[in-house]
Motif scaffolding. Structure first.
Motif, PDB file in Angstrom:
ATOM      1  N   THR A 198      72.311  -4.302  49.818  1.00 50.97           N
ATOM      2  CA  THR A 198      72.452  -5.736  49.535  1.00 50.97           C
ATOM      3  C   THR A 198      71.272  -6.299  48.762  1.00 50.97           C
ATOM      4  O   THR A 198      71.387  -7.370  48.154  1.00 50.97           O
ATOM      5  CB  THR A 198      72.619  -6.538  50.832  1.00 50.97           C
ATOM      6  N   SER A 199      70.131  -5.604  48.791  1.00 54.77           N
ATOM      7  CA  SER A 199      68.990  -6.112  48.032  1.00 54.77           C
ATOM      8  C   SER A 199      67.994  -4.998  47.744  1.00 54.77           C
ATOM      9  O   SER A 199      67.906  -4.007  48.477  1.00 54.77           O
ATOM     10  CB  SER A 199      68.298  -7.254  48.775  1.00 54.77           C
ATOM     11  N   ILE A 200      67.275  -5.182  46.662  1.00 51.36           N
ATOM     12  CA  ILE A 200      66.157  -4.308  46.306  1.00 51.36           C
ATOM     13  C   ILE A 200      64.880  -4.981  46.773  1.00 51.36           C
ATOM     14  O   ILE A 200      64.662  -6.177  46.531  1.00 51.36           O
ATOM     15  CB  ILE A 200      66.129  -4.066  44.786  1.00 51.36           C
ATOM     16  N   ILE A 201      64.030  -4.236  47.458  1.00 52.76           N
ATOM     17  CA  ILE A 201      62.799  -4.786  48.019  1.00 52.76           C
ATOM     18  C   ILE A 201      61.672  -4.677  46.988  1.00 52.76           C
ATOM     19  O   ILE A 201      61.426  -3.592  46.438  1.00 52.76           O
ATOM     20  CB  ILE A 201      62.410  -4.041  49.307  1.00 52.76           C
ATOM     21  N   VAL A 220      60.158  -1.118  45.573  1.00 51.40           N
ATOM     22  CA  VAL A 220      59.653  -0.107  46.515  1.00 51.40           C
ATOM     23  C   VAL A 220      60.700   0.355  47.519  1.00 51.40           C
ATOM     24  O   VAL A 220      60.481   1.331  48.244  1.00 51.40           O
ATOM     25  CB  VAL A 220      58.427  -0.639  47.289  1.00 51.40           C
ATOM     26  N   GLY A 221      61.846  -0.337  47.605  1.00 50.70           N
ATOM     27  CA  GLY A 221      62.839   0.053  48.599  1.00 50.70           C
ATOM     28  C   GLY A 221      64.110  -0.735  48.469  1.00 50.70           C
ATOM     29  O   GLY A 221      64.286  -1.543  47.549  1.00 50.70           O
ATOM     30  N   VAL A 222      65.007  -0.499  49.424  1.00 52.59           N
ATOM     31  CA  VAL A 222      66.287  -1.202  49.447  1.00 52.59           C
ATOM     32  C   VAL A 222      66.611  -1.627  50.871  1.00 52.59           C
ATOM     33  O   VAL A 222      66.148  -1.010  51.836  1.00 52.59           O
ATOM     34  CB  VAL A 222      67.436  -0.325  48.893  1.00 52.59           C
ATOM     35  N   ARG A 223      67.397  -2.652  50.973  1.00 55.57           N
ATOM     36  CA  ARG A 223      67.860  -3.145  52.274  1.00 55.57           C
ATOM     37  C   ARG A 223      69.378  -3.038  52.309  1.00 55.57           C
ATOM     38  O   ARG A 223      70.061  -3.447  51.380  1.00 55.57           O
ATOM     39  CB  ARG A 223      67.407  -4.582  52.495  1.00 55.57           C
ATOM     40  N   LEU A 224      69.915  -2.513  53.420  1.00 58.83           N
ATOM     41  CA  LEU A 224      71.353  -2.366  53.591  1.00 58.83           C
ATOM     42  C   LEU A 224      71.925  -3.556  54.346  1.00 58.83           C
ATOM     43  O   LEU A 224      71.196  -4.311  54.984  1.00 58.83           O
ATOM     44  CB  LEU A 224      71.673  -1.075  54.343  1.00 58.83           C
ATOM     45  N   SER A 225      73.235  -3.692  54.293  1.00 60.60           N
ATOM     46  CA  SER A 225      73.902  -4.814  54.952  1.00 60.60           C
ATOM     47  C   SER A 225      73.737  -4.769  56.463  1.00 60.60           C
ATOM     48  O   SER A 225      73.841  -5.800  57.133  1.00 60.60           O
ATOM     49  CB  SER A 225      75.397  -4.822  54.595  1.00 60.60           C
ATOM     50  N   ARG A 254      69.151  -1.899  57.826  1.00 64.82           N
ATOM     51  CA  ARG A 254      68.271  -0.755  57.599  1.00 64.82           C
ATOM     52  C   ARG A 254      67.559  -0.872  56.255  1.00 64.82           C
ATOM     53  O   ARG A 254      68.102  -1.425  55.298  1.00 64.82           O
ATOM     54  CB  ARG A 254      69.060   0.547  57.655  1.00 64.82           C
ATOM     55  N   GLN A 255      66.369  -0.291  56.182  1.00 68.53           N
ATOM     56  CA  GLN A 255      65.592  -0.282  54.957  1.00 68.53           C
ATOM     57  C   GLN A 255      65.150   1.142  54.647  1.00 68.53           C
ATOM     58  O   GLN A 255      64.833   1.913  55.551  1.00 68.53           O
ATOM     59  CB  GLN A 255      64.364  -1.187  55.089  1.00 68.53           C
ATOM     60  N   PHE A 256      65.140   1.477  53.365  1.00 67.43           N
ATOM     61  CA  PHE A 256      64.669   2.779  52.906  1.00 67.43           C
ATOM     62  C   PHE A 256      63.698   2.547  51.761  1.00 67.43           C
ATOM     63  O   PHE A 256      63.889   1.637  50.951  1.00 67.43           O
ATOM     64  CB  PHE A 256      65.844   3.658  52.453  1.00 67.43           C
TER      65      PHE A 256
END
Length: 600
Positions: free
Chosen positions: A335-338, A345-350, A353-355
């Motif tokens: 849902t978003s790029i961090i 630096v990462g991504v956030r899921l709906s 969770r973050q990776f």
């Protein structure tokens, strides 16, 4: 590693129909000696049958237990390991980028919103039918040259697929009863086209000759990132004439080149139709390099259909990614790029969770990437320029049908393009119809005695929004009925009575399942473009963020998005230290490319 094709597997005889090369559906496994094994690991047809419901297990699926910790993140899961690259989406461009990086030694995580990989090159199954989601015409899937990018991508991760060659790329049914088959053999195609336009023989040979000049230049080069100067300069010193040829044609369009040699209006309209299949715009708006890749590869390497359907390509690439020690996670809706200090630096899921990774590669469209995944962030100037120069190409109304086999005449070709009522309707919604019948090549995709018809025509999402559900469903049936009636009248009498299964998808369907803004299938120039000069590459104005797919250079189509994936992987590999890099030259080249885009 040498990338290429293994030994041809003979599976019977090739059969002729009325003196023309053809493959009958019922003869798939006992009448064609044109089944190839691509790659370096044998995956026979029996293995395909045993693994029809293939699912990536264990290492390919991340779980909260073995991959995520919540410590130090305010209760939100933060990935324990740090990846070299996270790829958002698993379309062909994203998977090629992911697998190429994994082969270079990168640790990659691919995140797919849906339950299977592939995006618009995926598949779905209903009532014993296996349907291709998108196009069934596969370029870049041959045994020779440097533009067989799908073959090379599979081979790089130790995978191969059996493919079935199509003797006819497409059969055009055009205004004024113009019928043209694009045969696999270039000489046969030219003979047919010049028989329709004998007074334009020299012009036909000259135009397609220009296409071959471009294709040969491309095909002679090792294809990597045009944003990486060490590679670029190396190729120039090795192949200066080929590089200069491509530079000369980079800002040119196919329609302008065609008009240098051809005067007949109907023949120029035919070339418009040729280019429309490539780019959903006419020849005057289609970059000459894009047109040349497709108009020549169909003869050089030919159109080859994968046994089991187009979805097998993505499944094989995904399995190859896992075999390289990287991972793919399904039902992972990003849902978003961090961003941290302006760097991705990462991504956030709906699900919260973050990776995290050194680099983020978005296989979403640029509109989705900057409009949704970076919502609230200021749109970079180069993306503003891109959106000024390009609009979203229209989506499609798609109709997947199962029909009784007897409705098709015995000499039916696999792919058809139909525009029966006048050239002015070529680019209009519902004006032209593209039809594929993949079961003429692989009968295992449908129940015995039946065929698949995959029909699609351009359609805008605005035609479908704001309708009550009842009206929406009624409109779907009405528009589909009109399309089927046209096919019945022109090609297949009795078609309606032969239908045993039908499913209709609108642009809203494509938006929902493929996560593409307005269901678009790539960019379309607002005005006449300067070839490919205005198309953005893989890097973006945001440090650590890259884009890949059909809204990047070189654009739409299977070869194009695979090329985009190869280029992206090379640029990312250089940036994370897996390829040679020159920071000073990088800065100079990226500024030069940015300036060139402003000229478009």
């Amino acid at each position: 590693m040498e990338l290429g094709l293994n030994t041809i597997s003979q599976v019977g005889k090739f059969r002729l129909r009325n003196g023309k090369a053809g493959l009958l559906s019922r003869d798939l496994l006992n009448t064609s000696n044109f089944v190839y094994k691509l790659g370096s690991v044998k995956l026979g047809y029996e293995a395909y049958k045993r693994n029809r419901d293939f699912v990536l297990m264990s290492r390919s699926v991340l779980t909260a237990n073995n991959m995520v910790e919540t410590e130090g993140n305010g209760g939100v899961g933060r990935e324990k390991s740090y990846y070299d690259a996270i790829v958002i989406g698993s379309g062909i461009g994203g998977l090629v980028a992911a697998t190429q990086l994994a082969v270079k030694g990168a640790r990659v995580l691919a995140l797919e919103k849906y339950v299977i990989p592939g995006g618009s090159s995926g598949y779905y199954q209903r009532d014993g039918y296996t349907f291709d989601v998108g196009s069934s015409v596969m370029f870049g899937f041959s045994d020779k040259g440097n533009l067989n990018l799908i073959t090379q991508a599979l081979a790089a991760v130790g995978r191969e697929m059996e493919v079935i060659p199509d003797p006819t790329t497409v059969h055009f049914h055009l205004p004024n009863d113009l019928s043209v088959r694009v045969h696999r053999e270039y000489s046969e195609f030219i003979a047919e086209l010049t028989s329709k336009f004998p007074h334009e023989k020299e012009g036909i040979l000259a135009f397609y000759g220009e296409c071959w000049k471009i294709f040969s230049a491309l095909n002679s080069l090792e294809l990597k990132s045009l944003e990486e100067p060490i590679y670029l300069f190396g190729q120039f010193f090795q192949k200066p004439l080929e590089c200069l040829t491509l530079a000369f044609y980079l800002p040119q369009n196919a329609g302008d080149i065609a008009r240098k040699f051809i005067k007949d209006p109907q023949l120029l309209s035919f070339i418009d139709a040729e280019c429309f299949i490539v780019s959903t715009v006419n020849a005057l708006q289609t970059p000459m390099i894009n047109a040349s890749m497709v108009l020549c590869d169909r003869h050089f390497g030919g159109i080859n259909y994968p046994v089991g359907g187009v979805g097998e390509i993505a499944k094989s690439l995904a399995k190859g990614l896992v075999d390289q020690g990287s991972e793919i996670l399904y039902k992972a809706n990003v849902t978003s790029i961090i961003l941290e200090h302006g760097k991705a630096v990462g991504v956030r899921l709906s699900d919260g969770r973050q990776f995290f990774a050194k680099t983020i590669i978005s296989n979403a469209t640029r509109w989705d990437t900057f409009g949704k995944l970076l919502k609230g962030e200021k749109l970079p100037k180069e993306e503003e320029n891109f959106q000024k120069a390009y609009v979203k190409a229209p989506s499609f109304l798609s109709i997947h049908m199962g029909v009784k086999a007897e409705v098709l005449p015995p000499d039916t070709d696999c792919h058809h393009f139909m525009l029966e009522d006048g050239w002015t309707r070529l680019e209009k919604p519902y004006g032209s119809i593209f039809l594929s019948i993949p079961t003429l090549l692989d009968s295992s995709l449908a129940p015995e005695g039946h065929h698949i018809l995959h029909i699609f025509t351009t359609s805008s999402i605005e035609d479908w929004e704001g309708l009550p559900r009842k009206d929406y469903d009624a409109k779907k049936e009405h528009v589909a009925d009109e399309i089927i009636s046209r096919l019945e009248k022109k090609l297949f009498p009795g078609l309606k009575e032969s239908i045993v299964f039908k499913e209709i998808g609108t642009p809203k369907t494509h938006r929902r399942y493929l996560a593409r803004d307005k269901g678009t299938y790539g960019p379309m120039p607002r005005n006449t473009p300067k070839g490919l000069l205005g198309m953005p590459f893989n890097t973006t104005a945001i440090d650590g963020l890259y884009c890949v797919g059909d809204s990047c250079f070189p654009g739409q189509g299977v070869i194009a998005v695979a090329f985009s994936g190869v280029m992206c992987s090379h640029r990312v590999a250089a940036d994370i230290g897996l390829e040679k890099k020159s920071p000073i030259l990088d800065t100079a080249l990226l500024r030069l490319l940015g300036w060139l885009r402003t000229l478009a």
